[in-house]
Enzyme design. Structure first.
Site, mmCIF file in Angstrom:
data_model
loop_
_atom_site.group_PDB
_atom_site.id
_atom_site.type_symbol
_atom_site.label_atom_id
_atom_site.label_comp_id
_atom_site.label_asym_id
_atom_site.label_seq_id
_atom_site.Cartn_x
_atom_site.Cartn_y
_atom_site.Cartn_z
ATOM 1 N N VAL A 1 0.848 -1.325 0.045
ATOM 2 C CA VAL A 1 -0.479 0.291 0.175
ATOM 3 C C VAL A 1 1.137 1.909 -0.549
ATOM 4 C CG1 VAL A 1 -1.783 1.294 1.138
ATOM 5 C CG2 VAL A 1 -1.633 -0.737 0.873
ATOM 6 N N PRO A 2 1.121 1.934 -1.009
ATOM 7 C CA PRO A 2 2.091 3.089 -1.172
ATOM 8 C C PRO A 2 2.223 4.231 -0.831
ATOM 9 C CG PRO A 2 0.864 2.973 -3.417
ATOM 10 C CD PRO A 2 0.958 1.713 -2.346
ATOM 11 N N CYS A 3 2.674 4.253 0.691
ATOM 12 C CA CYS A 3 2.748 4.904 1.084
ATOM 13 C C CYS A 3 3.497 6.386 1.303
ATOM 14 C CB CYS A 3 2.078 5.277 2.858
ATOM 15 S SG CYS A 3 3.578 4.219 3.411
ATOM 16 N N HIS A 4 4.268 5.228 0.537
ATOM 17 C CA HIS A 4 5.480 5.897 0.165
ATOM 18 C C HIS A 4 5.490 7.927 -0.657
ATOM 19 C CE1 HIS A 4 5.879 2.265 -2.307
ATOM 20 N NE2 HIS A 4 6.173 3.586 -3.646
ATOM 21 N N ARG A 5 4.165 7.072 -1.769
ATOM 22 C CA ARG A 5 4.074 8.165 -3.074
ATOM 23 C C ARG A 5 3.443 9.185 -2.801
ATOM 24 N NH1 ARG A 5 1.836 3.062 -6.376
ATOM 25 N NH2 ARG A 5 3.405 2.192 -6.278
#
Length: 173
Positions: free
Chosen positions: A132-136
């Site tokens: 779940v790409p929270c780095h984005r």
């Protein structure tokens, strides 16, 4: 019945460090980098099981992602969080590979336009690093802001997604 009985976990090496993967009977509980903020490590009632089918599937998909063979994960998730956190995590999961969004954009997307800081707090509690790409998520104007796995990892993940260079794969020694 003890609801903790069916929690399993394993470790998985990635080019950005070792991750801890955990699952229960519902789905993947989390994918954390070792030493990540808001995660104290495998819980005492979790059972180590590197042969668990879902943990193997998560490991395979992470490897495929780092090899640029996959841009979106297809894994059943078992979210443990508030309704607001789960709403934020669902919005994060919709951000495409290579795209960044501001916290305020996510706040608007979930119908809470004044909740940028709360979106940031919920993002910091996302238990599925990369998946779940929270780095984005970035700050206003694209500023690089917090990442529970460390800003160096966030920067590396964003650079990896922006680049069309060689896959980020750790070579065997």
């Amino acid at each position: 019945m003890n609801r903790h009985h069916h929690h399993v976990w394993t470790t998985h090496d990635t080019p950005l460090g070792t991750m801890i993967l955990a699952a229960n009977d519902v789905g993947l509980l989390g994918a954390w980098f070792e030493g990540q903020r808001h995660f104290s490590g495998p819980q005492a009632h979790w059972v180590s099981d590197s042969s668990h089918a879902l943990l193997r599937q998560a490991s395979q998909q992470l490897d495929a992602w780092f090899a640029r063979e996959l841009t979106r994960f297809e894994l059943p998730l078992a979210p443990v969080g508030t309704a607001f956190q789960q709403q934020v995590w669902q919005a994060l999961a919709r951000i495409d590979f290579g795209v960044t969004q501001a916290y305020g954009h996510v706040a608007h997307a979930i119908g809470r336009p004044s909740a940028s800081r709360a979106v940031g707090a919920a993002t910091g509690r996302n238990p599925w690093s990369i998946i779940v790409p929270c780095h984005r998520l970035v700050g206003h104007g694209g500023a690089l802001t917090g990442y529970a796995g460390g800003l160096d990892r966030k920067e590396a993940l964003l650079a990896f997604e922006r680049s069309d260079r060689v896959p980020l794969v750790r070579r065997a020694a």
